[in-house]
Design an enzyme around this catalytic site. Structure first.
Site, short mmCIF file in Angstrom:
data_model
loop_
_atom_site.label_atom_id
_atom_site.label_comp_id
_atom_site.label_asym_id
_atom_site.label_seq_id
_atom_site.Cartn_x
_atom_site.Cartn_y
_atom_site.Cartn_z
N ARG A 194 35.46 35.78 42.33
CA ARG A 194 35.23 35.38 43.73
C ARG A 194 36.23 34.70 44.93
O ARG A 194 36.36 35.54 45.74
CB ARG A 194 33.89 34.92 44.08
CG ARG A 194 33.41 35.57 45.16
CD ARG A 194 32.25 34.67 44.98
NE ARG A 194 31.06 35.71 44.31
CZ ARG A 194 30.05 35.63 44.10
NH1 ARG A 194 29.64 34.80 44.33
NH2 ARG A 194 29.57 36.82 43.65
N CYS A 233 46.75 45.85 48.97
CA CYS A 233 45.13 45.75 48.20
C CYS A 233 44.48 47.10 47.83
O CYS A 233 42.83 45.79 47.08
CB CYS A 233 44.57 44.22 49.55
SG CYS A 233 44.81 45.15 50.76
#
EC number: 2.1.1.63
Length: 194
Positions: free
Chosen positions: A139, A156
């Protein structure tokens, strides 16, 4: 205060706002839908509130005293490279960039993305966390990936969920899907789960 100049680069399927210096080095890039210029400028201005050492000017309205002919050539060259990259004409286009945002951990994750995820490859948040010696931090890695302010150049978009699904993307999952479809080509269907 350092002057940066922004301009839009229109791809066939999406738009990128690029902020760069007079040497053609990219400091910021955000992606958006083809008709989203105003909201992209608003987001950029909000982001640069965290970097008051920069003044971002529209390239179209930049004073000739701020951008000379030599700089115009360098800026134009970088914008053309960006166009080639987002139109998928040259998936390996190298674009000079400088990271000005981000924590040390975010920068470590972004360096990993740039150096370890070439065009045609993908990874998961969990695999990146393991590689960086943080196996229980998927996370946190996801938050780092999502904080990237140089879209496409720092890849990304090449990070997906462990299930193989396209997960969140600061600029929208439709744009992430478009980029991955073009980068992965025929491998997309066997790599990404819808």
């Amino acid at each position: 205060m350092k002057n940066l100049f922004y301009s839009f680069v229109s791809g066939s399927e999406y738009l990128v706002l690029v902020a760069l210096d007079t040497e053609g080095c990219v400091y910021y890039a955000s992606a958006g839908e083809l008709n989203s210029q105003a909201s992209m400028v608003e987001l950029m201005e909000k982001d640069f509130l965290k970097a008051p050492e920069f003044r971002v000017n529209s390239l179209n309205s930049a004073s000739s005293s701020l951008v000379n002919k030599k700089s115009e050539v360098k800026i134009k060259d970088t914008l053309e490279k960006f166009k080639s990259l987002i139109d998928f004409e040259n998936k390996d286009e190298k674009i000079p960039y400088k990271v000005v945002f981000g924590t040390p951990l975010q920068r470590k994750v972004w360096d990993y993305l740039v150096n370890e995820l070439p065009v045609g490859s993908i990874s998961t948040y969990q695999k990146i966390a393991q590689h960086l010696g943080m196996p229980n931090s998927s996370r946190a890695i996801g938050n780092c990936v999502g904080a990237n302010r140089i879209a496409v150049v720092i890849p990304c978009h090449r990070v997906i969920g462990s299930s193989g699904k396209i997960t969140g993307y600061r600029y929208g999952t439709n744009i992430k899907k478009t980029i991955l479809q073009n980068e992965l080509g025929s491998k997309y269907g066997s790599t990404i789960t819808n």
